[in-house]
Design an enzyme around this catalytic site. Structure first.
Site, mmCIF file in Angstrom:
data_model
loop_
_atom_site.group_PDB
_atom_site.id
_atom_site.type_symbol
_atom_site.label_atom_id
_atom_site.label_comp_id
_atom_site.label_asym_id
_atom_site.label_seq_id
_atom_site.Cartn_x
_atom_site.Cartn_y
_atom_site.Cartn_z
ATOM 1 N N ARG A 40 0.828 -1.213 0.000
ATOM 2 C CA ARG A 40 0.000 0.000 0.000
ATOM 3 C C ARG A 40 0.863 1.264 0.000
ATOM 4 N NH1 ARG A 40 -4.431 -0.675 4.535
ATOM 5 N NH2 ARG A 40 -2.667 -1.506 5.692
ATOM 6 N N LYS B 12 -16.240 5.816 -0.806
ATOM 7 C CA LYS B 12 -15.471 5.961 0.441
ATOM 8 C C LYS B 12 -14.536 7.166 0.357
ATOM 9 C CE LYS B 12 -11.527 3.373 1.479
ATOM 10 N NZ LYS B 12 -10.804 2.118 1.797
ATOM 11 N N ARG C 147 -11.313 8.684 2.698
ATOM 12 C CA ARG C 147 -10.498 8.412 3.889
ATOM 13 C C ARG C 147 -10.272 9.712 4.651
ATOM 14 N NH1 ARG C 147 -8.077 4.456 6.309
ATOM 15 N NH2 ARG C 147 -8.455 2.842 4.759
ATOM 16 N N ASP D 252 -13.494 -6.788 0.422
ATOM 17 C CA ASP D 252 -12.348 -5.887 0.200
ATOM 18 C C ASP D 252 -11.094 -6.734 0.047
ATOM 19 O OD1 ASP D 252 -11.080 -3.492 -0.206
ATOM 20 O OD2 ASP D 252 -11.653 -2.617 1.716
#
Ligand code: R5P
Length: 295
Positions: A89, A193, A195, A219
């Site tokens: 990530r 979504k 964040r 997910d």
């Protein structure tokens, strides 16, 4: 021989059975200064398949040591299976407090650093559902990726009522579709979504009505549980029956399990890319097929 990292012992054993390879013993010791020493003293043969999720900093070090250890023991061919690729990530420089893509100089592409280090000790890499497929470009040896998503359908009850499969954001929609297709019936939808912080997200309700339906939130990763639990809360407000959270990689940092339970998750279904009590589904069959293709 299959050589297991500490974090991937169950998956490595399954893979050894499926591919009819011997399973090597691995020892991990710690020196007084905190350094670790991973070794495979009984390793023999020309070919090594190291199976090691890099779900912690120590697991990264272990993987590098095991790659080196099998070469020392005479392996001429090394395949590195990384069921969960840690740091994936961090696929661009990202300074805390700055938007992604807007960092000042001096921040790393962490996954590139990891991939380059791993590349020095192996001939090829096999991963499962890395967060962004493009991270594979950072390996300097051939890399193959398999998708762990369709297997999640095997962990779901067969009697889901009017199932609704939901992605927390548009980017995960293809994954949700793969799970629904593997399950064989149901509709799909996705939330929007945003964040707000490392553990908090805001989720806009989706169009689909969950009232009186069984819902599956899908997910790729559940890390802090912030995304999945917020999605589950929204679905609960809509009057759903049972709510399942399904993910390939159950990172489950800190209080994630409790967070999911408090939000109203009936059950968490995950694969064994990271070995957890929720690992109801194995990616071993798919990895075995990928290894056989390479032989
Ligand atoms: C984000 O793009 C990923 O697909 C996951 O939604 C995210 O990594 C989950 O993280 P957390 O559980 O911390 O919300």
């Amino acid at each position: 021989m299959i050589v297991p990292g500490t974090a991937s012992q169950t998956l490595a054993a399954r893979l050894a059975v499926r591919t009819d390879r011997d399973l090597a013993a691995v020892t991990v010791e710690r020196f007084p200064d905190g350094e670790i020493l991973a070794a495979t003293p009984g390793f023999h043969g020309d070919s090594a398949v190291i199976v090691a999720a890099t779900s912690s900093t120590e697991a990264h070090i272990e993987l590098l040591q095991l790659q080196d250890a099998v070469r020392e023991a005479g392996a001429t061919d090394v395949t590195t299976v990384i069921p969960y690729l840690g740091y994936a990530r961090q696929d661009e420089p990202h300074a805390p407090g700055h938007d992604a893509g807007d960092s000042p100089p001096g921040y790393p592409v962490s996954v590139r650093a990891m991939a380059r280090a791993i590349s020095t000790g192996t001939d090829r890499v096999l991963t499962v559902s890395p967060h962004e497929p493009s991270v594979m470009e950072h390996f300097e040896v051939p890399g193959t990726t398999i998708s762990g998503t369709p297997a999640l359908a095997e962990g779901l009850p067969t009697d889901l009522v009017d199932p609704l499969f939901v992605a927390p954001d548009g980017g995960a929609r293809a994954m949700v579709e793969a799970v629904r297709d593997a399950y064989g019936r149901g509709t799909i939808d996705h939330f929007e979504k945003s964040r707000l912080g490392p553990e908090t997200v805001e989720i806009e309700p989706s169009d689909a009505d969950p009232d009186d339906r069984d819902v599956v939130v899908v997910d790729d990763i559940i890390a802090t549980g912030g995304t999945a639990s917020t999605a589950v809360e929204r679905i609960n407000e809509g009057g759903a029956n049972r709510i399942y959270a399904a993910c390939v990689h159950a990172v489950l940092a800190g209080g994630a399990r409790t967070r999911l339970a408090r939000a109203g998750v009936t059950e968490l279904i995950a694969t064994d890319t990271i070995e957890r009590p929720a690992s109801h589904v194995s990616v071993a069959p798919m990895l075995a097929t990928a290894l056989e293709r390479q032989d």
